[in-house]
Design a protein around this motif. Structure first.
Motif, PDB file in Angstrom:
ATOM      1  N   ALA A 208      42.928  42.876  37.793  1.00 14.70           N
ATOM      2  CA  ALA A 208      42.728  41.432  37.959  1.00 14.70           C
ATOM      3  C   ALA A 208      41.913  41.096  39.200  1.00 14.70           C
ATOM      4  CB  ALA A 208      44.079  40.715  38.022  1.00 14.70           C
ATOM      5  N   ARG A 209      41.545  42.096  40.007  1.00 18.30           N
ATOM      6  CA  ARG A 209      40.737  41.848  41.199  1.00 18.30           C
ATOM      7  C   ARG A 209      39.243  41.906  40.903  1.00 18.30           C
ATOM      8  NH1 ARG A 209      44.099  45.664  45.544  1.00 18.30           N
ATOM      9  NH2 ARG A 209      46.188  44.950  44.907  1.00 18.30           N
ATOM     10  N   ALA A 217      39.747  36.832  36.035  1.00 17.88           N
ATOM     11  CA  ALA A 217      40.678  36.646  34.925  1.00 17.88           C
ATOM     12  C   ALA A 217      41.618  35.469  35.190  1.00 17.88           C
ATOM     13  CB  ALA A 217      41.474  37.927  34.688  1.00 17.88           C
ATOM     14  N   LEU A 218      41.997  35.271  36.456  1.00 14.26           N
ATOM     15  CA  LEU A 218      42.872  34.148  36.808  1.00 14.26           C
ATOM     16  C   LEU A 218      42.163  32.822  36.552  1.00 14.26           C
ATOM     17  CD1 LEU A 218      45.481  33.072  38.097  1.00 14.26           C
ATOM     18  CD2 LEU A 218      44.345  33.251  40.330  1.00 14.26           C
ATOM     19  N   LEU A 220      39.771  32.260  34.501  1.00 12.70           N
ATOM     20  CA  LEU A 220      39.612  32.092  33.054  1.00 12.70           C
ATOM     21  C   LEU A 220      40.920  31.624  32.416  1.00 12.70           C
ATOM     22  CD1 LEU A 220      37.815  32.411  30.568  1.00 12.70           C
ATOM     23  CD2 LEU A 220      38.559  34.801  30.439  1.00 12.70           C
ATOM     24  N   ALA A 221      42.028  32.195  32.815  1.00 14.05           N
ATOM     25  CA  ALA A 221      43.319  31.800  32.246  1.00 14.05           C
ATOM     26  C   ALA A 221      43.650  30.350  32.579  1.00 14.05           C
ATOM     27  CB  ALA A 221      44.417  32.727  32.774  1.00 14.05           C
ATOM     28  N   ILE A 222      43.332  29.920  33.791  1.00 11.76           N
ATOM     29  CA  ILE A 222      43.575  28.525  34.170  1.00 11.76           C
ATOM     30  C   ILE A 222      42.689  27.601  33.354  1.00 11.76           C
ATOM     31  CG2 ILE A 222      43.399  26.861  36.054  1.00 11.76           C
ATOM     32  CD1 ILE A 222      44.055  29.141  37.991  1.00 11.76           C
ATOM     33  N   SER A 223      41.429  27.968  33.194  1.00 11.16           N
ATOM     34  CA  SER A 223      40.486  27.132  32.451  1.00 11.16           C
ATOM     35  C   SER A 223      40.913  26.955  31.002  1.00 11.16           C
ATOM     36  CB  SER A 223      39.082  27.736  32.503  1.00 11.16           C
ATOM     37  OG  SER A 223      38.630  27.863  33.834  1.00 11.16           O
ATOM     38  N   LEU A 224      41.499  28.005  30.421  1.00  9.42           N
ATOM     39  CA  LEU A 224      41.918  27.947  29.025  1.00  9.42           C
ATOM     40  C   LEU A 224      43.306  27.342  28.844  1.00  9.42           C
ATOM     41  CD1 LEU A 224      40.645  31.449  27.845  1.00  9.42           C
ATOM     42  CD2 LEU A 224      39.586  29.228  27.450  1.00  9.42           C
ATOM     43  N   TYR A 242      40.667  35.216  43.048  1.00 13.34           N
ATOM     44  CA  TYR A 242      40.693  33.789  42.762  1.00 13.34           C
ATOM     45  C   TYR A 242      39.303  33.254  42.435  1.00 13.34           C
ATOM     46  CZ  TYR A 242      45.486  33.313  44.564  1.00 13.34           C
ATOM     47  OH  TYR A 242      46.841  33.402  44.755  1.00 13.34           O
ATOM     48  N   SER A 243      38.312  34.090  42.393  1.00 11.97           N
ATOM     49  CA  SER A 243      36.920  33.644  42.292  1.00 11.97           C
ATOM     50  C   SER A 243      36.618  33.032  40.932  1.00 11.97           C
ATOM     51  CB  SER A 243      35.971  34.817  42.545  1.00 11.97           C
ATOM     52  OG  SER A 243      36.071  35.769  41.507  1.00 11.97           O
TER      53      SER A 243
END
Length: 725
Positions: A208-209, A217-218, A220-224, A242-243
């Motif tokens: 995930a880094r 990935a973080l 992307l998951a928030i956006s979805l 967090y990028s």
């Protein structure tokens, strides 16, 4: 000139719907592609083994044939010459599709289960480098398997990588970025497959880094909106990336998805000492507060009906994400983006009154912030036509200092309101006595000058919002600029194009004529198809109306007569206005007169309808008859908007100038009200006075128009009755 057919087509490219796709060097064989897509392990095994055994026999057969026909000196040359057919299974597996997918890509993307797992293992044993091969999108077979949600095939590919080089080799394959700079984990996140995400994170805890400077990935998951995936990623690796794209981070995405996600990201960043993401700006210099201020666009605000707006209205507490961001970093409210826009400008442009009020409550100094164009949030709200924000700013004395601020062009909020032409916004500013009416912009134009320059020339609706804006400014004693008035008219007043206006007049007359003829036809039919019918011819007064003599019947007949006469006058006026041979000014006068006749005819026809229904139903169903009359009377509001507007504008001037404005404008208001309802006086007054009333109806509007729209005419409406009498 040579045609396109004169040039040979490039054999390495194929045109598909206008897009040229380059042909691969070696196209995958149909038998291999079919076996891979079906997960046919036995068929694939036979195909690969048959290819391996066919090479030696093929070479030997060629050598024997050559020895029988050519000198032996050529045998060695033939034997050493490379053959065009595949020489081994590796060469067979070198073929790819037009998307660059190898046989292993095809197996990984097509299916899941034991058969496909065995096929993947067989292909890997024959050609190990295919595990790391990329297609034209930069995807490895692992990307294809994860995107399709094929968990078993993906696990087998990871296991093959571990067998090849241990955990480091598996990490190298899993963290490899494709053309979109995404890892295998991104595809699992898109599917919201929690088990697949767990398996990938178990195989590579630091997955995930990656990437460190792109869409993580973080993010992307928030956006979805996959909240459970977000929690899972953070629980597996608290030091995850967090990028986001374009210099954004996870907080930018969270700020668009409400309070809970924003709170979660802020708490995680505080625990991990990653406070930099709070004030971090993306490539456009936008912070998370800019994003939060832009959340929830104006689509729902502009719903087509009141009920839709009511049902889908979101509560005001949605602005709590703004509150969280301001509590975490109030300085972000004073940080502009590349265009010089602060969060309050963004909120004003989106019409978010709750956000604007919250920002000003937390940071009152933001009221006077200007963007790169020198505009305050009030300028922005007016430009985007958000009346509620303008109403909020003009009712609060705290913002008196910004009401007359000028932007880089010298325009105040009132200048912009005049340019926009929204009457409600203009009235909100006009009623505030702190708003100056006479400030000039850098062109030397006052709001009154701008208002005059926005009035169109030629044929247009004379009582539109821009006309009322100019009327209100004149009545409020707004001054003009210092330019010579003849120079001002040459530069700013629109010129009349008679040829264009003539065409417009002809088209308008044709359309309006249809309505006038229709009303005349209906009125003519109603005059002889009267309610109640006629008395039988053998009886006394035979052939006369049954209901004649009653007040309602007399009013009905007057309504029908007025509707017919007015519609015919409108038709005649429209005939003249539609003739190109008539002078344009005369045509314009006829057209304006026709509109007045049309309005009177339609009102009369509606009154005739209500009276006719009342005559028929009153003896047996009086309640229904009264109800129909009440419903029909609601149509009186149609075309009476100018009456309402003049009253509203006068009330606005009353707020600014005091109660005496009503006395000053009484001679303007009362004639307009009388003109709007004069036809009902004709219909419902006592028949004994009908002759005089009819005279008033036909002569009065002509004189009234000249009085109202000719500023040099000092004749008062009261004098008109003397002349008529």
């Amino acid at each position: 000139m040579a045609s396109s057919s004169d040039h040979p087509r490039d054999p390495t490219s194929v045109a598909v719907e206008g897009v040229v796709a380059s042909r691969p060097t070696v196209v995958i064989q149909p038998e291999l592609l079919r076996a891979a897509r079906r997960g046919d392990y036995e068929g694939l095994k036979v195909l690969l083994h048959r290819e391996n055994g066919a090479v030696a026999a093929t070479r030997e057969q060629i050598v024997v044939e050559v020895r029988d026909s050519v000198p032996s000196t050529r045998v060695v040359a033939v034997a050493d010459q490379p053959l065009p057919v595949p020489s081994s299974s590796s060469t067979l597996l070198a073929g790819v599709t037009f998307q660059g997918d190898s046989a292993l890509h095809v197996v990984a993307a097509t299916g899941d289960g034991p058969g496909f797992v065995k096929c993947a293992g067989l292909i890997y044993q024959e050609d190990k480098h295919l595990l790391h091969g990329l297609n034209k999108n930069g995807d490895t077979p692992l990307h294809c398997a994860a995107r399709a949600g094929h968990r078993e095939v993906l696990s087998s590919l990871i296991a093959l990588a571990e067998q090849e080089g241990g955990d480091e080799r598996a990490k190298d394959v899993l963290t490899r970025l494709n053309g979109r700079r995404e890892t295998v984990l991104h595809d699992a996140v898109r599917l919201a497959d929690e088990k697949l995400v767990c398996e990938l994170m178990s195989a590579c805890p630091s997955l995930a880094r990656f990437p460190g400077d792109g869409t993580s990935a973080l993010y992307l998951a928030i956006s979805l909106g996959h909240d459970r995936i977000v929690d899972l990623l953070h629980s597996e690796d608290p030091e995850l990336s967090y990028s986001g794209p374009a210099g954004q981070n996870a907080l930018h995405a969270a700020s668009l998805h409400g309070r809970e996600m924003t709170k979660k990201i802020l708490e995680w960043s505080n625990k991990e000492g990653n406070n930099a993401i709070i004030g971090h700006a993306d490539e456009s210099e936008s912070t998370a507060l800019h994003f939060a201020a832009s959340a929830e666009g104006r689509e729902l605000e502009e719903a087509s009906s009141f009920f839709t707006r009511f049902l889908f209205r979101r509560p005001m507490h949605n602005s709590t994400s703004i509150r969280l961001l301001l509590d975490a970093d109030q300085c972000s409210a004073c940080r502009p983006d590349k265009r010089g826009q602060y969060p309050i400008h963004i909120a004003a442009s989106m019409g978010k009154l709750g956000v604007v009020a919250l920002i000003l409550d937390k940071c009152p100094e933001c009221a006077g912030l200007r963007d790169a164009r020198g505009r305050t949030f009030l300028h922005v709200a007016i430009d985007m036509r958000w009346e509620k924000i303008v109403d909020y700013a003009t009712k609060n004395d705290t913002f008196a200092s910004i009401l007359n601020m000028q932007d880089n062009s010298g325009d105040t909020a009132l200048h912009l309101a005049v340019q926009v032409g929204v009457l409600r916004i203009f009235r909100n500013l006009l009623r505030n006595r702190h708003v100056s009416l006479n400030l000039a912009n850098h062109k030397g134009q006052t709001p009154a000058d701008l208002s005059r320059s926005t009035i169109p020339a030629g044929l247009y609706y004379k009582t539109n919002a821009r006309m009322w804006i100019l009327w209100s400014l004149v009545k409020a004693n707004a001054l003009n600029g210092n330019d010579r008035r003849d120079h001002f008219q040459e530069k700013h007043i629109l010129k009349l194009d008679e040829s264009k206006e003539s065409k417009k007049m002809t088209e308008a007359a044709q359309m309006t004529g249809i309505g006038s003829v229709l009303v005349a036809t209906m009125a003519f039919a109603a005059a002889f198809t009267i309610p109640g019918g006629y008395i039988a011819s053998e009886q006394k007064n035979g052939g006369t109306p049954t209901l004649a003599g009653s007040y309602a019947f007399d009013a009905f007949m007057y309504a029908v007569a007025v509707a017919f006469i007015c519609s015919m006058l409108a038709t005649f006026s429209l005939m003249y206005s539609g003739m190109a041979t008539v002078d344009w000014k005369i045509r314009n006068n006829y057209f304006n007169d026709s509109l007045g006749w049309m309005w009177n005819s339609t009102r009369s026809l509606l009154a005739a309808f209500a009276l006719g229904v009342y005559l028929v139903l009153a003896p047996v169903a009086s309640t229904t008859a009264v109800g129909v009359c009440i419903l029909t009377s609601g149509t009186l509001l149609f075309r009476n908007r100018e009456v309402g507007r003049i009253l509203i504008c006068t009330y606005t001037l009353h707020k600014r100038l005091g109660i005496f404005i009503w006395v000053r404008l009484a001679t303007r208001i009362l004639p307009i009200i009388l003109q709007s309802y004069f036809v009902y006086i004709v219909i419902f007054v006592s028949p004994d006075h009908c002759s005089r009333v009819l005279t008033y109806m036909f002569i009065y509007p002509i004189y009234l128009k000249r009085i109202l729209f000719n500023p040099k005419n000092t004749i008062m409406p009261s004098a008109l009755f003397v002349v008529v009498d």
